[in-house]
Design a protein around this motif. Structure first.
Motif, mmCIF file in Angstrom:
data_model
loop_
_atom_site.group_PDB
_atom_site.id
_atom_site.type_symbol
_atom_site.label_atom_id
_atom_site.label_comp_id
_atom_site.label_asym_id
_atom_site.label_seq_id
_atom_site.Cartn_x
_atom_site.Cartn_y
_atom_site.Cartn_z
ATOM 1 N N GLY A 1 -3.729 52.050 -15.880
ATOM 2 C CA GLY A 1 -3.828 51.152 -17.019
ATOM 3 C C GLY A 1 -2.619 50.264 -17.206
ATOM 4 O O GLY A 1 -2.506 49.595 -18.229
ATOM 5 N N ASN A 2 -1.707 50.248 -16.258
ATOM 6 C CA ASN A 2 -0.516 49.419 -16.383
ATOM 7 C C ASN A 2 -0.734 48.037 -15.790
ATOM 8 O O ASN A 2 -1.517 47.862 -14.863
ATOM 9 N N THR B 1 7.059 51.045 -18.448
ATOM 10 C CA THR B 1 7.101 52.232 -17.601
ATOM 11 C C THR B 1 8.038 52.078 -16.414
ATOM 12 O O THR B 1 8.500 53.070 -15.872
ATOM 13 N N ALA B 2 8.311 50.828 -15.994
ATOM 14 C CA ALA B 2 9.232 50.609 -14.865
ATOM 15 C C ALA B 2 9.757 49.186 -14.886
ATOM 16 O O ALA B 2 9.070 48.260 -15.316
ATOM 17 N N VAL B 3 10.983 49.040 -14.405
ATOM 18 C CA VAL B 3 11.597 47.721 -14.215
ATOM 19 C C VAL B 3 12.177 47.708 -12.801
ATOM 20 O O VAL B 3 12.898 48.635 -12.421
ATOM 21 N N SER C 1 3.990 47.788 -17.304
ATOM 22 C CA SER C 1 3.764 48.185 -18.682
ATOM 23 C C SER C 1 2.274 48.254 -18.985
ATOM 24 O O SER C 1 1.498 47.483 -18.437
ATOM 25 N N PRO C 2 1.876 49.149 -19.897
ATOM 26 C CA PRO C 2 0.480 49.167 -20.342
ATOM 27 C C PRO C 2 0.204 48.089 -21.386
ATOM 28 O O PRO C 2 -0.935 47.870 -21.776
ATOM 29 N N GLU C 3 1.254 47.399 -21.830
ATOM 30 C CA GLU C 3 1.144 46.393 -22.887
ATOM 31 C C GLU C 3 0.486 45.113 -22.390
ATOM 32 O O GLU C 3 0.523 44.800 -21.199
ATOM 33 N N GLU C 4 -0.044 44.344 -23.336
ATOM 34 C CA GLU C 4 -0.630 43.033 -23.032
ATOM 35 C C GLU C 4 0.476 42.000 -22.872
ATOM 36 O O GLU C 4 1.626 42.210 -23.291
#
Length: 158
Positions: free
Chosen positions: A7-8, A41-43, A57-60
């Protein structure tokens, strides 16, 4: 929209040149100090691409844009998302001896001969080591060192 099986989403942030690491550190700091509620979740800061940072990221998209507004040296989020497949090759480290061949002129950047120039005589890709001979040495003595202990000066030597 590019989404992983978890979902990311994968976003590319444009940054001020030479501040990629700073942006990544600032994102981590903002999350650790609860200065943002955006989930990351990661960079990834790829060495090969200057001025860009990858964020998972799971974000929009709009939420990542909110994050970028609060991070120093982060400029914009590129409009189109990317996929893990497109950035996967940045996640695999390059061998320390890549780009170093016999005859290459290098400068030693660590160890007792730090600052000395040398010519590469042999490259061992499996151990990621090179054997060099110092330029200004009267008697040529082969020295074996790790590939990440040198900086390439000239690749055109024969």
């Amino acid at each position: 929209m590019t989404e992983s099986k978890f979902g990311n989403h994968y976003y590319i942030l444009k940054t001020t040149s030479k501040h990629e690491r700073t942006v990544a550190d600032n994102i981590r700091e903002a999350i650790e100090n609860n200065m943002t509620d955006v989930v990351v979740t990661a960079v990834v800061v790829p060495e090969d691409i200057k001025g860009y940072v990858f964020v998972e990221s799971p974000e929009e998209h709009a939420r990542i844009e909110e994050l970028v507004e609060s991070i120093a040296h982060a400029r914009i989020v590129l409009k189109n998302e990317t996929s893990l497949e497109e950035i996967k090759h940045f996640l695999v480290p390059k061998p320390a001896v890549s780009g170093i061949d016999e005859g290459t002129i290098v400068e030693l950047i660590a160890g007792p001969f730090k600052g000395e120039k040398a010519v590469v005589k042999r490259v061992d890709h499996t151990k990621e080591e090179i054997t060099v001979e110092l330029y200004e040495s009267i008697v040529p003595i082969p020295i074996t060192i790790r590939g990440d202990n040198v900086r390439v000066i000239d690749r055109n030597q024969d």
